[in-house]
Write an enzyme that holds these catalytic residues in place. Structure first.
Site, short mmCIF file in Angstrom:
data_model
loop_
_atom_site.label_atom_id
_atom_site.label_comp_id
_atom_site.label_asym_id
_atom_site.label_seq_id
_atom_site.Cartn_x
_atom_site.Cartn_y
_atom_site.Cartn_z
N ASP A 9 0.85 -1.20 0.00
CA ASP A 9 0.00 0.00 0.00
C ASP A 9 0.89 1.24 0.00
O ASP A 9 2.12 1.14 -0.02
CB ASP A 9 -0.97 -0.01 1.20
CG ASP A 9 -2.31 0.64 0.83
OD1 ASP A 9 -2.31 1.78 0.34
OD2 ASP A 9 -3.36 -0.01 1.04
N ASP A 42 -8.44 -0.60 -6.41
CA ASP A 42 -9.34 0.39 -5.81
C ASP A 42 -8.69 1.77 -5.74
O ASP A 42 -7.48 1.90 -5.80
CB ASP A 42 -9.72 -0.04 -4.38
CG ASP A 42 -8.50 -0.16 -3.48
OD1 ASP A 42 -7.54 -0.84 -3.89
OD2 ASP A 42 -8.48 0.44 -2.39
N GLU A 43 -9.52 2.75 -5.59
CA GLU A 43 -9.13 4.12 -5.24
C GLU A 43 -7.88 4.59 -5.98
O GLU A 43 -6.86 4.90 -5.36
CB GLU A 43 -8.90 4.22 -3.72
CG GLU A 43 -10.16 3.94 -2.94
CD GLU A 43 -9.99 4.06 -1.43
OE1 GLU A 43 -10.94 4.48 -0.77
OE2 GLU A 43 -8.89 3.72 -0.91
N HIS A 60 -2.77 3.07 -4.67
CA HIS A 60 -2.22 2.56 -3.40
C HIS A 60 -0.83 1.96 -3.62
O HIS A 60 -0.51 0.90 -3.09
CB HIS A 60 -3.16 1.53 -2.78
CG HIS A 60 -4.40 2.15 -2.16
ND1 HIS A 60 -4.35 2.89 -1.00
CD2 HIS A 60 -5.69 2.17 -2.57
CE1 HIS A 60 -5.58 3.31 -0.70
NE2 HIS A 60 -6.41 2.90 -1.64
N THR A 75 -5.85 -1.24 8.86
CA THR A 75 -5.17 -1.00 10.13
C THR A 75 -4.62 0.41 10.32
O THR A 75 -3.67 0.61 11.07
CB THR A 75 -4.03 -2.03 10.31
OG1 THR A 75 -3.16 -1.95 9.17
CG2 THR A 75 -4.56 -3.44 10.44
N GLU A 76 -5.24 1.40 9.66
CA GLU A 76 -4.79 2.78 9.91
C GLU A 76 -4.78 3.08 11.41
O GLU A 76 -3.86 3.72 11.93
CB GLU A 76 -5.73 3.79 9.23
CG GLU A 76 -5.63 3.85 7.72
CD GLU A 76 -6.66 2.97 7.03
OE1 GLU A 76 -7.07 1.94 7.61
OE2 GLU A 76 -7.06 3.32 5.90
N TYR A 106 -16.77 -4.20 7.51
CA TYR A 106 -15.56 -3.41 7.80
C TYR A 106 -15.34 -3.35 9.31
O TYR A 106 -15.88 -2.50 10.01
CB TYR A 106 -15.66 -2.02 7.15
CG TYR A 106 -15.08 -2.04 5.75
CD1 TYR A 106 -15.40 -3.09 4.89
CD2 TYR A 106 -14.20 -1.08 5.30
CE1 TYR A 106 -14.86 -3.17 3.62
CE2 TYR A 106 -13.65 -1.13 4.02
CZ TYR A 106 -13.99 -2.18 3.19
OH TYR A 106 -13.45 -2.26 1.94
N TRP A 153 -16.85 -3.94 -2.29
CA TRP A 153 -16.67 -3.29 -0.98
C TRP A 153 -17.52 -2.04 -0.80
O TRP A 153 -17.89 -1.72 0.31
CB TRP A 153 -15.19 -2.97 -0.75
CG TRP A 153 -14.59 -1.83 -1.54
CD1 TRP A 153 -14.14 -1.88 -2.82
CD2 TRP A 153 -14.36 -0.49 -1.08
NE1 TRP A 153 -13.65 -0.66 -3.19
CE2 TRP A 153 -13.77 0.22 -2.14
CE3 TRP A 153 -14.60 0.18 0.12
CZ2 TRP A 153 -13.41 1.56 -2.05
CZ3 TRP A 153 -14.25 1.52 0.21
CH2 TRP A 153 -13.66 2.20 -0.86
N ASP A 185 -12.93 -2.37 10.87
CA ASP A 185 -12.19 -1.21 11.38
C ASP A 185 -13.17 -0.13 11.85
O ASP A 185 -12.75 0.88 12.41
CB ASP A 185 -11.21 -0.66 10.33
CG ASP A 185 -11.86 -0.26 9.01
OD1 ASP A 185 -12.98 -0.74 8.71
OD2 ASP A 185 -11.25 0.53 8.26
C1 TNX Z 1 -10.95 2.10 1.71
S1 TNX Z 1 -11.70 -0.69 0.98
C2 TNX Z 1 -9.85 1.40 1.25
C3 TNX Z 1 -8.69 1.21 2.13
C4 TNX Z 1 -8.89 1.89 3.46
C5 TNX Z 1 -10.30 1.66 3.93
C6 TNX Z 1 -10.58 2.15 5.30
C7 TNX Z 1 -10.67 -0.37 -0.06
C8 TNX Z 1 -10.66 -1.27 -1.19
N1 TNX Z 1 -9.87 0.70 0.07
O1 TNX Z 1 -7.53 1.66 1.48
O2 TNX Z 1 -7.97 1.37 4.36
O3 TNX Z 1 -11.19 2.27 3.04
O4 TNX Z 1 -11.81 1.65 5.80
#
Ligand code: TNX
Length: 515
Positions: free
Chosen positions: A176, A309-310, A247, A452-453, A401, A376, A403
């Site tokens: 990451d 993702d993201e 990431h 785990t942030e 989730y 997700w 967390d």
């Molecule tokens: C989104 S879930 C993310 C993670 C973060 C998380 C925190 C996902 C595929 N990406 O990078 O840690 O939210 O809940």
């Protein structure tokens, strides 16, 4: 009334009888050669009895018998029967995994103290007939070891905790922005540079404070091979995740040629969605394929996770090289560019007999032919993928989730946000209601996420995981019919004694406090 033993996850069929088996110095474990390892594991589980429990390969009276019965194909790959009578305990299955799960159920008929390796004197095992098999094939737990590195020893312990809940899939999020945790021999800087960050956010993200303390660590290939072997013995498959193209800041910090900027980057120290994503050069595609090749040598898993993702598209929009690539390839936009990137990985994995899985953003710009989607952002990604004939693993954040806060944020340790109490984890239904029976077959199962942030130690991780993961294990294993939160809580109390005996730092649910 014969008391009903507290088996968790709840078996498909459980019939208590009035028989009792006496486990004492005369008891032996009988297992044919192919079940030798499971037999030895059972010896280990029972070592607190201080009886010799010799392992034998021939049947005899007064024994715990483990058996493969090929005629019981109806039990599937993971189902089993368990019969406790006055003169024998018999666990029978079509496949070794089933025998292993029968052994896990048997442990739950014994005193909780045995989990911690203690119990004196003979033990009476209550008579039962159990006939059991799981509802889903993907019963998973995800763990992010990037935001906070977790010691290798803890991963072994975690595998044991998954196995006792009959969970069979361990999704290891290995790379990451804030840390690269898997040794790649061809690219040593991924860990020597990418494995360390100069500091970590202190408190919640919104406070914008840092602790000034370096953090890092990584697993050698040898560490990971040992973990894979340990997990395999416990019928847990480890699915490794290598994140791309987003990431990936730790990788770009180590090898700047992977990025879009001319200025160097450091390993990330800020949580959240980061703009620094990988570029789309042929050399970058090759780099990630090479990383996947070494990853596949460690992890025999059929599924390999490539993240996806993201990945904000800003740098791609601003990069002349990426824009030229989009044009050359005849793509419409940056989403199709990402889809092309992922397709290169899909083809590469398919060539090696593996299957790609990625977060639901891999749907954007078109899904790669062999891809399985991990849904997700709610159920939508899963629904879209299943409807187009792709397999799906459900991981919707409102339900899985872990967390998120499990109680009042005022009295709970710091978490990312949200609210996911135990009752909600238990209420989760993995199959989206809008799917037809045919489409629903694409739902392989689901998994719980531990990002785990805000989880900086194994103790806090256990606190966040349990008992919500216990609830999820039941969602994934037990038949939908007969599901009851109140009845689950009745079994949870003795189950928590097992976890206590193992020293697990679980959270005491409100519903059981003072009961
Ligand atoms: C989104 S879930 C993310 C993670 C973060 C998380 C925190 C996902 C595929 N990406 O990078 O840690 O939210 O809940």
């Amino acid at each position: 009334m014969i008391p009903i033993p507290a088996i968790l996850p709840r078996p498909a069929v459980l019939q208590p009888t009035d028989a009792q088996f006496l486990l004492d110095a005369k008891t032996a474990i009988v297992a044919p050669k192919p079940l030798d390892r499971i037999g030895r594991m059972l010896q280990g589980y029972l070592k607190g009895t201080e009886f010799p429990l010799p392992l034998q390969s021939r049947s005899r009276k007064g024994a715990i018998r483990l058996k493969i019965d090929k005629s019981r194909q109806d039990l599937g790959d993971e189902g089993y029967t368990l019969d406790v009578s006055a003169d024998a305990i018999e666990i029978c299955a079509a496949k070794p995994a089933g025998v292993f799960y029968g052994v896990q159920t048997l442990r739950q008929l014994l005193p909780a103290s045995l989990y911690g390796g203690r119990s004196a004197g003979p033990l009476t095992v209550p008579g039962v007939h159990v006939e059991d098999r799981p509802r889903f094939v993907w019963r998973g737990a995800h763990l992010d070891v990037c935001r906070h590195f977790m010691p290798k020893e803890f991963l072994f312990r975690y595998v044991d905790l998954l196995a006792l809940h009959k969970l069979n899939t361990f999704h290891l999020h290995l790379t990451d922005d804030q840390g690269w945790r898997i040794e790649i021999k061809r690219y040593p800087k991924l860990t020597s540079v990418g494995g360390w960050r100069k500091e970590t956010m202190a408190g919640h993200y919104r406070e914008q404070k840092w602790d000034g303390t370096p953090h890092g660590g990584y697993y050698t290939q040898e560490d990971l091979k040992q973990l894979v072997a340990y997990a395999k013995d416990r019928f847990v498959n480890i699915v490794p995740e290598i994140e791309m193209p987003g990431h990936a800041q730790a990788a770009i910090a180590a090898y700047p040629e992977l990025g879009n900027l001319s200025t160097p980057l450091e390993v990330g120290t800020r949580w959240g969605v980061i703009e620094n994503i990988a570029n789309v050069e042929d050399s970058t595609i090759k780099f990630f394929q090479n990383v996947l090749d070494e990853t596949m040598k460690i992890f025999p898993s059929k599924f390999i996770h490539v993240g996806g993702d993201e990945a904000p598209k800003k740098q791609w929009q601003e990069s002349p090289r990426v824009q030229a690539r989009i044009k050359d390839l005849g793509l419409k936009d940056e989403h199709e560019m990402q889809s092309w990137f992922i397709r290169q990985m899909d083809a590469h994995l398919a060539k090696k007999g593996r299957r790609l899985i990625g977060w639901d953003e891999i749907l954007e710009g078109g899904l790669a032919p062999g891809a399985t989607v991990m849904s997700w952002r709610g159920e939508e990604g899963g629904i879209a993928a299943a409807k187009s004939g792709h397999d799906v693993v459900m991981a919707p954040n409102p339900f899985t989730y872990f967390d998120f806060y499990q109680g009042d944020p005022k009295t709970e340790p710091l978490a990312i946000g949200g609210r996911l109490p135990l009752s909600k984890a238990y209420s989760f239904e993995p199959i989206p209601a809008v799917l037809t029976a045919e489409e629903a077959k694409h739902v392989l199962g689901a998994q719980g996420q531990l990002w785990t942030e805000y989880i900086d130690s194994p103790a806090k991780l256990e606190y966040m995981a349990f008992p919500r993961l216990s609830a999820l294990s039941e969602v994934l294993w037990s038949p939908k019919e007969g599901k009851s939160y109140d009845e689950f809580l009745v079994r949870l109390r003795p189950h928590l004694e097992r976890l206590r005996s193992l020293g697990v730092n679980f959270r005491e649910p409100e519903e059981l406090r003072g009961r």
